[in-house]
Write an enzyme that holds these catalytic residues in place. Structure first.
Site, PDB file in Angstrom:
ATOM      1  N   ASN A 208       0.855  -1.196   0.000  1.00  0.00           N
ATOM      2  CA  ASN A 208       0.000   0.000   0.000  1.00  0.00           C
ATOM      3  C   ASN A 208       0.887   1.240   0.000  1.00  0.00           C
ATOM      4  OD1 ASN A 208       0.649   0.639   2.838  1.00  0.00           O
ATOM      5  ND2 ASN A 208      -0.449  -1.282   3.207  1.00  0.00           N
ATOM      6  N   ASP A 277      -4.215  -6.580   4.884  1.00  0.00           N
ATOM      7  CA  ASP A 277      -5.183  -7.513   5.491  1.00  0.00           C
ATOM      8  C   ASP A 277      -5.124  -8.884   4.825  1.00  0.00           C
ATOM      9  OD1 ASP A 277      -6.280  -5.844   7.438  1.00  0.00           O
ATOM     10  OD2 ASP A 277      -7.453  -4.787   5.923  1.00  0.00           O
ATOM     11  N   PHE A 321      -4.678   2.967  14.735  1.00  0.00           N
ATOM     12  CA  PHE A 321      -5.064   3.965  13.743  1.00  0.00           C
ATOM     13  C   PHE A 321      -6.238   3.419  12.943  1.00  0.00           C
ATOM     14  CE2 PHE A 321      -1.946   7.457  13.337  1.00  0.00           C
ATOM     15  CZ  PHE A 321      -1.137   7.107  14.394  1.00  0.00           C
ATOM     16  N   LYS A 335     -13.689   0.014  15.547  1.00  0.00           N
ATOM     17  CA  LYS A 335     -12.355  -0.605  15.686  1.00  0.00           C
ATOM     18  C   LYS A 335     -11.832  -0.436  17.112  1.00  0.00           C
ATOM     19  CE  LYS A 335     -11.164  -0.051  10.844  1.00  0.00           C
ATOM     20  NZ  LYS A 335     -10.439   0.685   9.809  1.00  0.00           N
TER      21      LYS A 335
HETATM   22  N1  CTP Z   1      -3.984  -3.659  11.881  1.00  0.00           N
HETATM   23  C1  CTP Z   1      -3.273  -4.734  12.333  1.00  0.00           C
HETATM   24  N2  CTP Z   1      -3.235  -5.894  11.615  1.00  0.00           N
HETATM   25  C2  CTP Z   1      -3.928  -5.980  10.451  1.00  0.00           C
HETATM   26  C3  CTP Z   1      -4.665  -4.883   9.993  1.00  0.00           C
HETATM   27  C4  CTP Z   1      -4.668  -3.721  10.724  1.00  0.00           C
HETATM   28  O1  CTP Z   1      -2.642  -4.636  13.395  1.00  0.00           O
HETATM   29  N3  CTP Z   1      -3.876  -7.104   9.773  1.00  0.00           N
HETATM   30  C5  CTP Z   1      -4.029  -2.431  12.714  1.00  0.00           C
HETATM   31  C6  CTP Z   1      -3.431  -1.212  12.070  1.00  0.00           C
HETATM   32  O2  CTP Z   1      -2.078  -1.062  12.385  1.00  0.00           O
HETATM   33  C7  CTP Z   1      -4.276  -0.089  12.685  1.00  0.00           C
HETATM   34  C8  CTP Z   1      -5.607  -0.741  12.948  1.00  0.00           C
HETATM   35  O3  CTP Z   1      -5.368  -2.144  12.931  1.00  0.00           O
HETATM   36  O4  CTP Z   1      -3.760   0.364  13.908  1.00  0.00           O
HETATM   37  C9  CTP Z   1      -6.679  -0.434  11.958  1.00  0.00           C
HETATM   38  O5  CTP Z   1      -6.198  -0.688  10.656  1.00  0.00           O
HETATM   39  P1  CTP Z   1      -7.124  -0.421   9.383  1.00  0.00           P
HETATM   40  O6  CTP Z   1      -6.404  -0.858   8.164  1.00  0.00           O
HETATM   41  O7  CTP Z   1      -7.677   0.968   9.435  1.00  0.00           O
HETATM   42  O8  CTP Z   1      -8.359  -1.325   9.675  1.00  0.00           O
HETATM   43  P2  CTP Z   1      -8.680  -2.852   9.598  1.00  0.00           P
HETATM   44  O9  CTP Z   1      -8.870  -3.307  10.996  1.00  0.00           O
HETATM   45  O10 CTP Z   1      -7.714  -3.599   8.768  1.00  0.00           O
HETATM   46  O11 CTP Z   1     -10.121  -2.811   8.935  1.00  0.00           O
HETATM   47  P3  CTP Z   1     -10.566  -2.435   7.432  1.00  0.00           P
HETATM   48  O12 CTP Z   1      -9.375  -2.726   6.562  1.00  0.00           O
HETATM   49  O13 CTP Z   1     -11.706  -3.331   7.199  1.00  0.00           O
HETATM   50  O14 CTP Z   1     -10.923  -0.983   7.470  1.00  0.00           O
END
Ligand code: CTP
Length: 399
Positions: A208, A277, A321, A335
Site C-alpha cells: 500500500n 489484510d 489507527f 475498531k
Molecule cells: N492492523 C493490524 N493488523 C492488520 C490490519 C490492521 O494490526 N492485519 C491495525 C493497524 O495497524 C491499525 C488498525 O489495525 O492500527 C486499523 O487498521 P485499518 O487498516 O484501518 O483497519 P482494519 O482493521 O484492517 O479494517 P478495514 O481494513 O476493514 O478498514
C-alpha cells in the site's frame, strides 16, 4: 519543534567550521533563536558575515568589545542559552573546557552557563584517537557535558577514520532531544510503522502507499521525550532514527511475530503500520510468466495484529489507527471497541494534507471515554506529540 528555543552556537577553528553555516540555517528554519560565538581561529575558516546573515544577529567574537546586539546588551549569552552547541569542537576547545580554562568568549560562556552543552567534535583521526583527547571527553561526559560522536569517513586531510563532524541531521536530532522535556521517561513504547509487502513470486508483491512517516514521527517524538522506543518497521525509505531500537520486517506475519516477541516489556503499543489484510495464498518460488488470458491470484487473510495484542495487552496502553475513506467516526469507534484499544487515531485519507505520503496529517484522537480531540492540519511530528500527550494523560490518570 525548536520554536522559540534559544541556542548559542559556538564555532571553533577547524575545516568543518563551514558546516556550521548549514547547522545555523537548520536551527533558524526550525524557528530557534540562534546566537553565534566564533573563536578567532573559526573566523579563519568561515566569515562572521556568513553566520550573521544566516542567524539574523551579529556574531560574538571578542570578550572586550561592547555587544552590539541591543537585545543581548544586558543579558549574558550564558544566561540567554537554553542550550549551548559547539560545532565543530576542536581538540583544543575540548581540552580547555576539560581543564577549566575560560580565556575567550566561548569558553567563558560554557563555564558560566547552566544550560546543557552539546559538544560536536571534529578533528583529524589521530587527534581524535589521542589518549588525552579521549580522557578529556570522558571527563566532560562524566560531568554531564553531552557529546555527539564524530562520523566515520574521509577527512579534509584525506585520511579516513573517525573525526568528521557528525552529520547535520544527527546533530539537529540531538539538539531537539536535549531541548525536549523528558516527560515519558521510564515508558517502553513499541511502535509499528510503514506498509507490509505480501509477495506472490520472487519479484512481485502486494503493498500500500504507506510511507512510514507517522509511525517514525511517533518513534522519534517518544525518544525525544525520554521513552525507550522500539520501532518495528515495514519497508520504508526513511532513515533509521537515532536512539531507537529498529527492527526491520517485510510481511504482516513477520510484523506479527516481531510484535509478539517485543510486547512483553512494552508499556505502550502504538500500531501505526498499514498492515496488509490479505496475502497471496501461494507464493511461487519462481517468477510467474505471462500467458494468454487472465491471471487470478487468490488471497488469504493475514493475522490482525492489533486484535491479537488487544486480547493479551494487560495494563499496556494500546493505540491504533483507523485509515478510512468514508464513515470515519463510526468505523473508528467500532475498531476502538472491537480491538480493545485505549485510543484510536482516526485518519480520513481523502483530505488534502492527510494520510500516507504527506509530511502533515489531520486526525481525530478518540479515547474509550468518548473524548474526541480534533487535530487540525499539522506536521506529523506535532501530531505525534498530540497523540503522545493523550497517552501521557492515561498514564497519569492510572498512577
Ligand atoms: N492492523 C493490524 N493488523 C492488520 C490490519 C490492521 O494490526 N492485519 C491495525 C493497524 O495497524 C491499525 C488498525 O489495525 O492500527 C486499523 O487498521 P485499518 O487498516 O484501518 O483497519 P482494519 O482493521 O484492517 O479494517 P478495514 O481494513 O476493514 O478498514
Amino acid at each position: 519543534m525548536l520554536k522559540g528555543k534559544k541556542i548559542v552556537l559556538g564555532i571553533t577553528g577547524g575545516i568543518a567550521a563551514y558546516k556550521a553555516a548549514e547547522l545555523t540555517r537548520e536551527c533558524v528554519k526550525r524557528e530557534a533563536s540562534v546566537r553565534v560565538i566564533m573563536t578567532k581561529n573559526a573566523a579563519e575558516f568561515i566569515t562572521p558575515l556568513t553566520l550573521q546573515t544566516l542567524s539574523g544577529h551579529p556574531v560574538f567574537m571578542d570578550m572586550y568589545v561592547p555587544m552590539r546586539d541591543f537585545e543581548m546588551a544586558h543579558i549574558s549569552l550564558a544566561e540567554f542559552a537554553d542550550a549551548v552547541v559547539i560545532a565543530p569542537a576542536t581538540a583544543n576547545v575540548i581540552g580547555k573546557i576539560a581543564s577549566g580554562l575560560a580565556d575567550d568568549l566561548l569558553t567563558t560562556t560554557v563555564m558560566a552557563t547552566k544550560a546543557p552543552v552539546l559538544i560536536c567534535p571534529a578533528m583529524n583521526t589521530n587527534m581524535y584517537g589521542n589518549i588525552i583527547v579521549k580522557e578529556n571527553i570522558n571527563k566532560l561526559s562524566a560531568s554531564g557535558y553531552l557529546f555527539i560522536e564524530p562520523a566515520f569517513g574521509e577527512l579534509a586531510c584525506r585520511a579516513e577514520g573517525y573525526g568528521r563532524l557528525a552529520e547535520i541531521p544527527d546533530i539537529m536530532e540531538e539538539i531537539e532531544s536535549v531541548l525536549t522535556d523528558k516527560d515519558l521517561m521510564g515508558e517502553n513504547i513499541l511502535v509499528t510503522a510503514g506498509p507490509t509487502r505480501e509477495p506472490f513470486d520472487p519479484v512481485r508483491f502486494i503493498t500500500n502507499y504507506s510511507s512510514g512517516k507517522m509511525g517514525y514521527a511517533l518513534a522519534i517524538a517518544g525518544k525525544r521525550r525520554g521513552a525507550n522506543v522500539t520501532l518495528i518497521s515495514g519497508p520504508s525509505a526513511l532513515p533509521v532514527p537515532r536512539g531507537v531500537k529498529h527492527i526491520s520486517v517485510s510481511t504482516a506475519v513477520e510484523m506479527r511475530d516481531a510484535v509478539m516477541e517485543n510486547m512483553e516489556t512494552a508499556s505502550v503499543i502504538i500500531k501505526a503500520a498499514a498492515v496488509a489484510d490479505y496475502r497471496p495464498q501461494v507464493r511461487m518460488n519462481t517468477k510467474i510468466k505471462k500467458r494468454e488470458g487472465e491471471l487470478a491470484v487468490r488471497l488469504e487473510r493475514n493475522p490482525d495484529i492489533i486484535a491479537e495484542v488487544g486480547k493479551k495487552k494487560g495494563n499496556r496502553i494500546l493505540v491504533g489507527f483507523a485509515v478510512e475513506t468514508e464513515n470515519l467516526m463510526e468505523n473508528a469507534r467500532t475498531k476502538l471497541r472491537e480491538k480493545n484499544m485505549d485510543i484510536i487515531v482516526a485518519n480520513d485519507v481523502t483530505q488534502e494534507g492527510a494520510g500516507f505520503a504527506y509530511d502533515t496529517n489531520i486526525v481525530k484522537i478518540i479515547g474509550t471515554d468518548g473524548n474526541i480531540e480534533d487535530v487540525p492540519l499539522m506536521d506529523k511530528m506535532e501530531a505525534a506529540d498530540r497523540i503522545l500527550n493523550r497517552i501521557k494523560n492515561i498514564i497519569e490518570q492510572r498512577s
